[in-house]
Design a protein around this motif. Structure first.
Motif, short mmCIF file in Angstrom:
data_model
loop_
_atom_site.label_atom_id
_atom_site.label_comp_id
_atom_site.label_asym_id
_atom_site.label_seq_id
_atom_site.Cartn_x
_atom_site.Cartn_y
_atom_site.Cartn_z
N ALA A 92 39.78 40.92 48.30
CA ALA A 92 38.52 41.14 47.34
C ALA A 92 39.30 41.95 45.94
N PHE A 93 40.30 42.52 46.46
CA PHE A 93 40.87 43.31 45.35
C PHE A 93 41.66 42.70 44.61
N LEU A 98 43.12 38.47 39.73
CA LEU A 98 43.29 37.16 39.31
C LEU A 98 42.36 36.33 38.82
N ASN A 99 41.30 36.58 39.05
CA ASN A 99 40.08 35.79 38.46
C ASN A 99 39.86 36.23 37.00
N ALA A 100 40.00 37.77 36.80
CA ALA A 100 40.02 38.24 35.49
C ALA A 100 41.04 37.90 34.66
N GLU A 101 42.25 37.63 35.31
CA GLU A 101 43.38 36.98 34.41
C GLU A 101 42.98 35.75 34.05
N LEU A 102 42.60 34.84 35.26
CA LEU A 102 42.38 33.66 34.73
C LEU A 102 41.28 33.08 33.83
N PRO A 108 40.27 27.82 36.24
CA PRO A 108 39.11 28.01 37.09
C PRO A 108 39.59 29.32 37.79
N ARG A 109 38.45 29.86 38.78
CA ARG A 109 38.67 30.96 39.48
C ARG A 109 39.66 30.68 40.83
N VAL A 110 40.02 31.63 41.06
CA VAL A 110 41.17 31.57 42.28
C VAL A 110 40.49 30.52 43.59
#
Length: 237
Positions: A92-93, A98-102, A108-110
């Motif tokens: 989750a961390f 990574l989702n925030a950077e993407l 798209p999300r991870v």
């Protein structure tokens, strides 16, 4: 099956308040064999890191100042992880960061890029309930050498996680890295393990009278304690 052991280091704890990724480490495994391929990126987070985070990973603002920004390496990262199962400790961390950077680079999300996400912290809590299950704790429990872990490092931690995962799921003592060993993939050395046991004689040790009497005494005590309801008496009857 292609799997990627992944870890990140960050400027802090919360991507929603502006913390960013400063390091990404990925190690590839295919069909439970390490391929030797990896992706290691240091990133300029475009903001100062917290003192606490810097103490953990040792990556100073000065060191990161000339490193690429995430948007400059996003395509490389996406290509490396696309379609693979990502194995992450406390997923989750890392996935949140990574989702925030993407999201910043409109990608798209991870979960949409990867073929799946496996959290080894969840695995460890199920396998070792009530025990400490940090990566360091698992290394100690599974006898994985982490003596070089003076600081947290994304690539180093991904490598430790790979060995921890292998030992958690199969119990082997070492990872296997693909190499041309001259054997076909389907070959086996099992034939060398067959031993003809007919040449061996097995010693049979019989109980002495004293041992038989002592055993009978133990059974009598158990029978008495159960009120005559022991299984062997039921079977005899």
């Amino acid at each position: 099956m292609r799997q990627i052991f992944l870890d990140t280091e960050t400027t802090g704890l919360n991507p929603e308040t502006g913390d960013r990724i400063v390091e990404i480490g990925c190690i590839e495994m295919v069909s439970r064999r390490l391929t030797g391929r990896h992706l290691h990126l240091y990133l300029n987070p475009e903001r100062p890191g917290s003192e606490e985070a810097t103490r953990i990973h040792g990556l100073t603002d000065a060191f990161l100042a000339d490193k690429p920004k995430f948007r400059e390496v996003a395509a490389e990262f996406i290509e490396f992880v696309r379609g693979a199962e990502l194995i992450i400790h406390n997923a989750a961390f890392d996935v949140g960061f990574l989702n925030a950077e993407l999201r910043r680079v409109q990608q798209p999300r991870v979960a949409e890029l990867a073929g799946g996400i496996l959290d080894t912290l969840v695995m460890a809590r199920e396998q070792y309930p009530g025990k400490a299950n940090s990566l360091d704790a698992l290394c100690r429990r599974l006898e994985v050498d982490n003596t070089n872990r003076t600081f947290h490092g994304a690539l180093l931690d991904a490598g430790l996680l790979a060995e921890v995962y292998i030992r958690m799921t199969r119990g082997q003592n070492a990872l296997v890295i693909d190499a041309d060993d001259g054997q076909d993939e389907g070959s086996s050395d099992d034939a060398d393990l067959h031993i003809d046991l007919s040449a061996f004689s097995v010693a049979v040790l019989r109980a002495s009278e004293q041992e038989i009497a002592a055993h009978a005494g133990v059974l009598a005590d158990l029978d008495k304690a159960s009120g005559g309801k022991t299984v062997w008496r039921t079977i005899s009857a």
